[in-house]
Structure formats: structure tokens, C-alpha cells
Design a protein around this motif. Sequence first.
Motif, PDB file in Angstrom:
ATOM      1  N   PRO A  87     -34.219  49.230  37.227  1.00 30.99           N
ATOM      2  CA  PRO A  87     -35.473  49.986  37.139  1.00 30.99           C
ATOM      3  C   PRO A  87     -35.550  50.950  35.947  1.00 30.99           C
ATOM      4  O   PRO A  87     -36.641  51.307  35.515  1.00 30.99           O
ATOM      5  CB  PRO A  87     -35.544  50.760  38.458  1.00 30.99           C
ATOM      6  N   GLN A  88     -34.421  51.340  35.410  1.00 32.87           N
ATOM      7  CA  GLN A  88     -34.406  52.266  34.272  1.00 32.87           C
ATOM      8  C   GLN A  88     -34.262  51.553  32.931  1.00 32.87           C
ATOM      9  O   GLN A  88     -34.058  52.199  31.902  1.00 32.87           O
ATOM     10  CB  GLN A  88     -33.261  53.282  34.428  1.00 32.87           C
ATOM     11  N   ALA A  89     -34.381  50.217  32.923  1.00 36.25           N
ATOM     12  CA  ALA A  89     -34.230  49.451  31.683  1.00 36.25           C
ATOM     13  C   ALA A  89     -35.388  49.762  30.736  1.00 36.25           C
ATOM     14  O   ALA A  89     -36.525  49.964  31.164  1.00 36.25           O
ATOM     15  CB  ALA A  89     -34.171  47.966  31.984  1.00 36.25           C
ATOM     16  N   ASP A  90     -35.060  49.776  29.436  1.00 36.06           N
ATOM     17  CA  ASP A  90     -36.107  50.021  28.441  1.00 36.06           C
ATOM     18  C   ASP A  90     -36.854  48.717  28.151  1.00 36.06           C
ATOM     19  O   ASP A  90     -36.624  47.696  28.801  1.00 36.06           O
ATOM     20  CB  ASP A  90     -35.514  50.636  27.167  1.00 36.06           C
ATOM     21  N   ALA A  91     -37.728  48.726  27.164  1.00 33.76           N
ATOM     22  CA  ALA A  91     -38.557  47.557  26.849  1.00 33.76           C
ATOM     23  C   ALA A  91     -37.718  46.352  26.432  1.00 33.76           C
ATOM     24  O   ALA A  91     -38.123  45.199  26.633  1.00 33.76           O
ATOM     25  CB  ALA A  91     -39.553  47.914  25.756  1.00 33.76           C
ATOM     26  N   ASP A  92     -36.526  46.608  25.873  1.00 35.60           N
ATOM     27  CA  ASP A  92     -35.644  45.511  25.451  1.00 35.60           C
ATOM     28  C   ASP A  92     -34.708  45.053  26.562  1.00 35.60           C
ATOM     29  O   ASP A  92     -33.903  44.147  26.353  1.00 35.60           O
ATOM     30  CB  ASP A  92     -34.817  45.942  24.241  1.00 35.60           C
ATOM     31  N   GLY A  93     -34.766  45.693  27.732  1.00 35.08           N
ATOM     32  CA  GLY A  93     -33.925  45.316  28.861  1.00 35.08           C
ATOM     33  C   GLY A  93     -32.591  46.028  28.914  1.00 35.08           C
ATOM     34  O   GLY A  93     -31.713  45.676  29.699  1.00 35.08           O
ATOM     35  N   TYR A  94     -32.408  47.037  28.089  1.00 35.23           N
ATOM     36  CA  TYR A  94     -31.144  47.778  28.060  1.00 35.23           C
ATOM     37  C   TYR A  94     -31.245  49.053  28.896  1.00 35.23           C
ATOM     38  O   TYR A  94     -32.270  49.722  28.905  1.00 35.23           O
ATOM     39  CB  TYR A  94     -30.766  48.159  26.626  1.00 35.23           C
ATOM     40  N   VAL A  95     -30.145  49.358  29.559  1.00 36.24           N
ATOM     41  CA  VAL A  95     -30.023  50.593  30.324  1.00 36.24           C
ATOM     42  C   VAL A  95     -29.028  51.482  29.578  1.00 36.24           C
ATOM     43  O   VAL A  95     -27.941  51.039  29.214  1.00 36.24           O
ATOM     44  CB  VAL A  95     -29.514  50.322  31.761  1.00 36.24           C
ATOM     45  N   THR A  96     -29.410  52.733  29.339  1.00 30.90           N
ATOM     46  CA  THR A  96     -28.533  53.677  28.636  1.00 30.90           C
ATOM     47  C   THR A  96     -27.801  54.528  29.657  1.00 30.90           C
ATOM     48  O   THR A  96     -28.420  55.206  30.473  1.00 30.90           O
ATOM     49  CB  THR A  96     -29.339  54.581  27.688  1.00 30.90           C
ATOM     50  N   TYR A  97     -26.472  54.466  29.595  1.00 31.31           N
ATOM     51  CA  TYR A  97     -25.616  55.253  30.478  1.00 31.31           C
ATOM     52  C   TYR A  97     -25.090  56.459  29.711  1.00 31.31           C
ATOM     53  O   TYR A  97     -25.216  56.551  28.498  1.00 31.31           O
ATOM     54  CB  TYR A  97     -24.435  54.412  30.984  1.00 31.31           C
ATOM     55  N   SER A  98     -24.461  57.377  30.439  1.00 31.47           N
ATOM     56  CA  SER A  98     -23.899  58.570  29.791  1.00 31.47           C
ATOM     57  C   SER A  98     -22.772  58.173  28.843  1.00 31.47           C
ATOM     58  O   SER A  98     -22.231  57.070  28.920  1.00 31.47           O
ATOM     59  CB  SER A  98     -23.373  59.550  30.842  1.00 31.47           C
ATOM     60  N   ASN A  99     -22.418  59.092  27.959  1.00 30.70           N
ATOM     61  CA  ASN A  99     -21.354  58.822  26.983  1.00 30.70           C
ATOM     62  C   ASN A  99     -19.989  59.303  27.473  1.00 30.70           C
ATOM     63  O   ASN A  99     -19.070  59.459  26.689  1.00 30.70           O
ATOM     64  CB  ASN A  99     -21.690  59.467  25.642  1.00 30.70           C
ATOM     65  N   VAL A 100     -19.844  59.518  28.770  1.00 32.23           N
ATOM     66  CA  VAL A 100     -18.580  59.994  29.338  1.00 32.23           C
ATOM     67  C   VAL A 100     -17.571  58.850  29.352  1.00 32.23           C
ATOM     68  O   VAL A 100     -17.852  57.762  29.847  1.00 32.23           O
ATOM     69  CB  VAL A 100     -18.793  60.541  30.767  1.00 32.23           C
ATOM     70  N   ASN A 101     -16.389  59.116  28.806  1.00 32.02           N
ATOM     71  CA  ASN A 101     -15.288  58.164  28.852  1.00 32.02           C
ATOM     72  C   ASN A 101     -14.367  58.606  29.992  1.00 32.02           C
ATOM     73  O   ASN A 101     -13.667  59.622  29.876  1.00 32.02           O
ATOM     74  CB  ASN A 101     -14.550  58.147  27.514  1.00 32.02           C
TER      75      ASN A 101
END
Length: 138
Positions: A87-101
Motif C-alpha cells: 500500500p505504500q508503494a510509489d508510482a514505480d512500485g517501490y517501497v522506501t524503508y528506513s536506512n537503519v542497518n
Amino acid sequence: MSMLNIFNVSGSAVSAQSQRLNVVASNLANADTVAGPDGKSYKARQVVFQTLPFQQPGEAGTAAGVQVSQITEDNTPGRRVLDPKHPQADADGYVTYSNVNAVEEMVNMISASRSYQNNIEVMNTAKTLLLKTLQMGQ
């Protein structure tokens, strides 16, 4: 340097490492969060330490502790995962997660925890030595 300065030095380190552990816990809790409605994801935070001098009036030596000077955000871009059905995917179908390693955060947690424990042990040892010194006069 007064024997009591040991408690100031170790106490400042315990306090600083406690704040570091809180930041690590926050980072780990948000490791798998996705970008919110504003399109921004959680950014990992890091603790920055600085030296804290303890100047005693009329005392020749100086002691130094540590304090948290600031908590910074890591501006590394979050990881992007292709998941068009999310549900949080952008127009290109990608979901951005946090940058926490998570691996780096676990290393930070172990390091902070051990430093915390070592400083508690320093205070306990100093307390024991002071008590034994007082018992010598009896």
C-alpha cells in the motif's frame, strides 16, 4: 585528582551510554518501517560524544568525563524494495524503508552495553576500595 572524581567520570560515561542505548533501541524499533504519507522514511540516528572537563577549585589535576553533545540523523537514502502490491508503494512500485542497518545497530548496542557495564564495575571497585580504606582506620 580526588578519589571522588572517579564517580563523576564513570557516572558521566554511564549516562552517555544510556542515551546511546536509547538511540540504538529507537533505531532498531524503526528498522523495517516504511515511508509515511509524506514520502519520508525514518532516518537512523547516531549519538555524538564530547569531552566534559571536571575542574575542581584549588586542585592541580583535572579529570574529564563524557557527555552527549548531539544526536544526528544519517542522511543515507533508505533502501528501496520493489513491491508493487504494497500500500505504500510509489508510482514505480517501490517501497522506501528506513536506512537503519540492523547489524551495525546490534554492534553499537553491544559496545554501549559493555561500556555501561565496565563503568558500573569501575564505580563498584572504587566504592569497595574507599570502604576498605575507611576500615583500615578502625
